[in-house]
Design a protein around this motif. Structure first.
Motif, PDB file in Angstrom:
ATOM      1  N   ASP A  86       0.845  -1.189   0.000  1.00 19.10           N
ATOM      2  CA  ASP A  86       0.000   0.000   0.000  1.00 19.10           C
ATOM      3  C   ASP A  86       0.887   1.248   0.000  1.00 19.10           C
ATOM      4  O   ASP A  86       1.672   1.459   0.918  1.00 19.10           O
ATOM      5  CB  ASP A  86      -0.915  -0.005   1.230  1.00 19.10           C
ATOM      6  CG  ASP A  86      -1.876   1.165   1.251  1.00 19.10           C
ATOM      7  OD1 ASP A  86      -1.434   2.292   1.543  1.00 19.10           O
ATOM      8  OD2 ASP A  86      -3.077   0.947   1.003  1.00 19.10           O
ATOM      9  N   GLU A  87       0.750   2.088  -1.017  1.00 18.19           N
ATOM     10  CA  GLU A  87       1.667   3.218  -1.190  1.00 18.19           C
ATOM     11  C   GLU A  87       1.604   4.209  -0.026  1.00 18.19           C
ATOM     12  O   GLU A  87       2.638   4.710   0.430  1.00 18.19           O
ATOM     13  CB  GLU A  87       1.366   3.937  -2.508  1.00 18.19           C
ATOM     14  CG  GLU A  87       2.469   4.859  -2.979  1.00 18.19           C
ATOM     15  CD  GLU A  87       3.750   4.127  -3.352  1.00 18.19           C
ATOM     16  OE1 GLU A  87       4.820   4.760  -3.315  1.00 18.19           O
ATOM     17  OE2 GLU A  87       3.695   2.911  -3.652  1.00 18.19           O
ATOM     18  N   THR A  88       0.392   4.481   0.468  1.00 17.16           N
ATOM     19  CA  THR A  88       0.244   5.428   1.580  1.00 17.16           C
ATOM     20  C   THR A  88       0.909   4.885   2.842  1.00 17.16           C
ATOM     21  O   THR A  88       1.662   5.598   3.532  1.00 17.16           O
ATOM     22  CB  THR A  88      -1.242   5.711   1.862  1.00 17.16           C
ATOM     23  OG1 THR A  88      -1.837   6.300   0.700  1.00 17.16           O
ATOM     24  CG2 THR A  88      -1.401   6.666   3.038  1.00 17.16           C
ATOM     25  N   LEU A  89       0.643   3.622   3.159  1.00 24.16           N
ATOM     26  CA  LEU A  89       1.245   2.997   4.338  1.00 24.16           C
ATOM     27  C   LEU A  89       2.756   2.913   4.189  1.00 24.16           C
ATOM     28  O   LEU A  89       3.503   3.152   5.151  1.00 24.16           O
ATOM     29  CB  LEU A  89       0.660   1.597   4.545  1.00 24.16           C
ATOM     30  CG  LEU A  89      -0.819   1.500   4.897  1.00 24.16           C
ATOM     31  CD1 LEU A  89      -1.258   0.038   4.925  1.00 24.16           C
ATOM     32  CD2 LEU A  89      -1.100   2.157   6.245  1.00 24.16           C
ATOM     33  N   PHE A  90       3.200   2.580   2.993  1.00 29.42           N
ATOM     34  CA  PHE A  90       4.626   2.388   2.744  1.00 29.42           C
ATOM     35  C   PHE A  90       5.395   3.703   2.899  1.00 29.42           C
ATOM     36  O   PHE A  90       6.471   3.753   3.504  1.00 29.42           O
ATOM     37  CB  PHE A  90       4.811   1.807   1.348  1.00 29.42           C
ATOM     38  CG  PHE A  90       6.140   1.134   1.125  1.00 29.42           C
ATOM     39  CD1 PHE A  90       6.931   0.711   2.185  1.00 29.42           C
ATOM     40  CD2 PHE A  90       6.598   0.900  -0.155  1.00 29.42           C
ATOM     41  CE1 PHE A  90       8.145   0.083   1.978  1.00 29.42           C
ATOM     42  CE2 PHE A  90       7.807   0.272  -0.389  1.00 29.42           C
ATOM     43  CZ  PHE A  90       8.579  -0.136   0.686  1.00 29.42           C
ATOM     44  N   ASN A  91       4.840   4.771   2.355  1.00 30.54           N
ATOM     45  CA  ASN A  91       5.501   6.075   2.482  1.00 30.54           C
ATOM     46  C   ASN A  91       5.561   6.522   3.932  1.00 30.54           C
ATOM     47  O   ASN A  91       6.586   7.053   4.392  1.00 30.54           O
ATOM     48  CB  ASN A  91       4.766   7.123   1.635  1.00 30.54           C
ATOM     49  CG  ASN A  91       5.046   6.968   0.153  1.00 30.54           C
ATOM     50  OD1 ASN A  91       6.098   6.483  -0.243  1.00 30.54           O
ATOM     51  ND2 ASN A  91       4.096   7.377  -0.674  1.00 30.54           N
ATOM     52  N   SER A 105       1.481  -6.407  11.713  1.00 29.96           N
ATOM     53  CA  SER A 105       0.486  -7.410  11.353  1.00 29.96           C
ATOM     54  C   SER A 105      -0.352  -6.908  10.184  1.00 29.96           C
ATOM     55  O   SER A 105      -0.636  -5.712  10.074  1.00 29.96           O
ATOM     56  CB  SER A 105      -0.419  -7.709  12.557  1.00 29.96           C
ATOM     57  OG  SER A 105      -1.483  -8.555  12.182  1.00 29.96           O
ATOM     58  N   ASP A 106      -0.763  -7.832   9.311  1.00 27.27           N
ATOM     59  CA  ASP A 106      -1.580  -7.449   8.162  1.00 27.27           C
ATOM     60  C   ASP A 106      -3.066  -7.365   8.490  1.00 27.27           C
ATOM     61  O   ASP A 106      -3.855  -6.872   7.690  1.00 27.27           O
ATOM     62  CB  ASP A 106      -1.366  -8.447   7.012  1.00 27.27           C
ATOM     63  CG  ASP A 106       0.015  -8.303   6.381  1.00 27.27           C
ATOM     64  OD1 ASP A 106       0.673  -7.277   6.632  1.00 27.27           O
ATOM     65  OD2 ASP A 106       0.431  -9.213   5.647  1.00 27.27           O
ATOM     66  N   THR A 107      -3.475  -7.888   9.652  1.00 20.25           N
ATOM     67  CA  THR A 107      -4.878  -7.819  10.082  1.00 20.25           C
ATOM     68  C   THR A 107      -4.904  -7.555  11.581  1.00 20.25           C
ATOM     69  O   THR A 107      -3.895  -7.657  12.272  1.00 20.25           O
ATOM     70  CB  THR A 107      -5.627  -9.139   9.805  1.00 20.25           C
ATOM     71  OG1 THR A 107      -5.156 -10.153  10.712  1.00 20.25           O
ATOM     72  CG2 THR A 107      -5.421  -9.612   8.374  1.00 20.25           C
ATOM     73  N   ILE A 144       3.207  -6.145  18.760  1.00 22.16           N
ATOM     74  CA  ILE A 144       2.516  -6.472  17.513  1.00 22.16           C
ATOM     75  C   ILE A 144       1.582  -5.308  17.226  1.00 22.16           C
ATOM     76  O   ILE A 144       0.735  -4.961  18.057  1.00 22.16           O
ATOM     77  CB  ILE A 144       1.732  -7.788  17.616  1.00 22.16           C
ATOM     78  CG1 ILE A 144       2.683  -8.945  17.948  1.00 22.16           C
ATOM     79  CG2 ILE A 144       0.993  -8.074  16.305  1.00 22.16           C
ATOM     80  CD1 ILE A 144       1.979 -10.274  18.162  1.00 22.16           C
ATOM     81  N   VAL A 145       1.747  -4.680  16.050  1.00 22.21           N
ATOM     82  CA  VAL A 145       0.961  -3.501  15.720  1.00 22.21           C
ATOM     83  C   VAL A 145       0.150  -3.753  14.454  1.00 22.21           C
ATOM     84  O   VAL A 145       0.479  -4.634  13.645  1.00 22.21           O
ATOM     85  CB  VAL A 145       1.863  -2.264  15.523  1.00 22.21           C
ATOM     86  CG1 VAL A 145       2.670  -1.976  16.781  1.00 22.21           C
ATOM     87  CG2 VAL A 145       2.798  -2.433  14.328  1.00 22.21           C
ATOM     88  N   ASP A 146      -0.914  -2.997  14.290  1.00 12.26           N
ATOM     89  CA  ASP A 146      -1.755  -3.085  13.101  1.00 12.26           C
ATOM     90  C   ASP A 146      -1.067  -2.337  11.970  1.00 12.26           C
ATOM     91  O   ASP A 146      -1.033  -1.106  11.948  1.00 12.26           O
ATOM     92  CB  ASP A 146      -3.135  -2.478  13.409  1.00 12.26           C
ATOM     93  CG  ASP A 146      -4.133  -2.710  12.273  1.00 12.26           C
ATOM     94  OD1 ASP A 146      -3.696  -3.053  11.159  1.00 12.26           O
ATOM     95  OD2 ASP A 146      -5.351  -2.539  12.511  1.00 12.26           O
ATOM     96  N   GLY A 147      -0.514  -3.082  11.019  1.00 13.59           N
ATOM     97  CA  GLY A 147       0.236  -2.482   9.931  1.00 13.59           C
ATOM     98  C   GLY A 147      -0.605  -1.687   8.961  1.00 13.59           C
ATOM     99  O   GLY A 147      -0.072  -1.021   8.075  1.00 13.59           O
ATOM    100  N   ARG A 148      -1.937  -1.726   9.108  1.00 16.74           N
ATOM    101  CA  ARG A 148      -2.820  -0.978   8.210  1.00 16.74           C
ATOM    102  C   ARG A 148      -3.045   0.452   8.688  1.00 16.74           C
ATOM    103  O   ARG A 148      -3.726   1.230   8.023  1.00 16.74           O
ATOM    104  CB  ARG A 148      -4.165  -1.695   8.103  1.00 16.74           C
ATOM    105  CG  ARG A 148      -4.062  -3.136   7.586  1.00 16.74           C
ATOM    106  CD  ARG A 148      -5.352  -3.872   7.776  1.00 16.74           C
ATOM    107  NE  ARG A 148      -5.735  -3.855   9.193  1.00 16.74           N
ATOM    108  CZ  ARG A 148      -6.928  -4.196   9.644  1.00 16.74           C
ATOM    109  NH1 ARG A 148      -7.864  -4.587   8.798  1.00 16.74           N
ATOM    110  NH2 ARG A 148      -7.195  -4.152  10.937  1.00 16.74           N
ATOM    111  N   VAL A 149      -2.487   0.797   9.853  1.00 12.65           N
ATOM    112  CA  VAL A 149      -2.646   2.144  10.407  1.00 12.65           C
ATOM    113  C   VAL A 149      -1.398   2.971  10.095  1.00 12.65           C
ATOM    114  O   VAL A 149      -0.304   2.621  10.526  1.00 12.65           O
ATOM    115  CB  VAL A 149      -2.863   2.085  11.933  1.00 12.65           C
ATOM    116  CG1 VAL A 149      -2.993   3.490  12.503  1.00 12.65           C
ATOM    117  CG2 VAL A 149      -4.092   1.245  12.275  1.00 12.65           C
TER     118      VAL A 149
END
Length: 303
Positions: free
Chosen positions: A46-51, A224-226, A277-282
């Protein structure tokens, strides 16, 4: 008020300012410390998360904290194998890996995903350098086998050869210490080398744990991915003893999650650090860890 609300922009300025002051007051406690950060597939894709991730890593380094990145690359591996018409078979969530598949995995991890992360960190103002376990004998590994129990009443167990799937047996941290002194940020692909020169694909969780122990990291941060696996743990802060009890009594049964938790507890026990362990989608979730009421699952030795 939850810190995750701050990250999603759902709180007013006054509360944002209070959290920012808390973050700034806690950061000096970690200057000179090493954080080993395992980057997940959702963050990379995900570009936004990655940046946001790349800028957070650069910020840590600028603040005097030494980040060491260990990444996975399952999405890229699956994509390349599919393009080449190569099917994958999984046992307990682990990919059966023959010699040809191992070549593709190494190419995807070291040649594609690793360089993509390095490029993003460099573009964010950092100085990253890509490594794999073969570089400087960083990760020595040995083959793993899986024990399968046949269904039915006979309780027959079979040992399955998973091919070129390994576990780390020894970490040489010298190259990481050298990189740290040179102000570079190491980005590590989880590839290890066997005693006879074999190449092994290692779980990113297992590699991160072994590296964290070798460099005496104060934190291991797993993206984490979820949020499902985080919800399976009864508390946002849990001791190794209580976490092992959850696994032993069967409240946590998913093989990949158990593997991840074992990697975390091993780091905590041998390093006297904390595993998060963190939510990687945030976005910017790393910043959240500098608050008391953070949204991570924190695994500690004693409560």
């Amino acid at each position: 008020m939850k810190s995750s609300e701050f990250l999603k922009g759902e709180v007013p300025f006054k509360q944002k300012a209070e959290i920012l002051l808390e973050v700034l007051s806690n950061i000096p406690n970690f200057i000179g410390e090493t954080f080993v950060i395992k980057c997940g597939g959702v963050t990379i894709s995900d570009e936004t998360l990655f940046n946001a991730f790349a800028h957070n890593i650069v910020l840590l380094k600028q603040l005097g904290i030494n980040p060491v990145i260990v990444h996975e690359g399952e999405y890229e591996i699956d994509s390349v194998l599919k393009t080449l018409g190569m099917d994958s078979k999984f046992v307990n969530g682990i990919r059966l890996t023959d010699r040809d598949t191992m070549k593709i995995i190494e190419m995807a991890l070291c040649g594609s995903v690793n360089k993509k992360i390095v490029q993003h960190i460099n573009s964010a103002g950092g100085s990253a350098i890509g490594l794999c376990g073969k570089d400087g004998n960083l990760i020595k590994a040995e083959k793993i086998s899986i024990t399968l129990r046949e269904s039915g009443a006979n309780n027959i167990e079979k040992i399955l050869d998973m091919g070129f799937i390994g576990v780390p047996t020894e970490i040489n941290p010298d190259i990481l210490f050298f990189v740290e002194e040179s102000d570079f940020i190491p980005v590590i692909a989880p590839i290890g080398q066997g005693k006879n020169g074999e190449t092994y694909h290692i779980s990113a969780d297992g590699a991160a744990s072994a590296i964290a122990i070798a460099v005496s990291a104060s934190k291991m941060i797993t993206f984490s991915d979820t949020d499902e696996e985080m919800d399976k743990i009864s508390s946002r802060k849990i001791s190794v003893k209580n976490l092992n009890a959850l696994i032993d009594c069967g409240k946590i049964t998913e093989e990949k999650l158990i593997e991840r938790l074992i990697a975390c507890t091993k780091m905590v026990e041998e390093c006297a650090g904390i595993a998060h362990i963190v939510d990687g989608r945030v976005p910017n979730v790393i910043v959240d860890l500098f608050t008391e009421d953070n949204s991570s699952v924190s695994i500690v030795n004693d409560l």
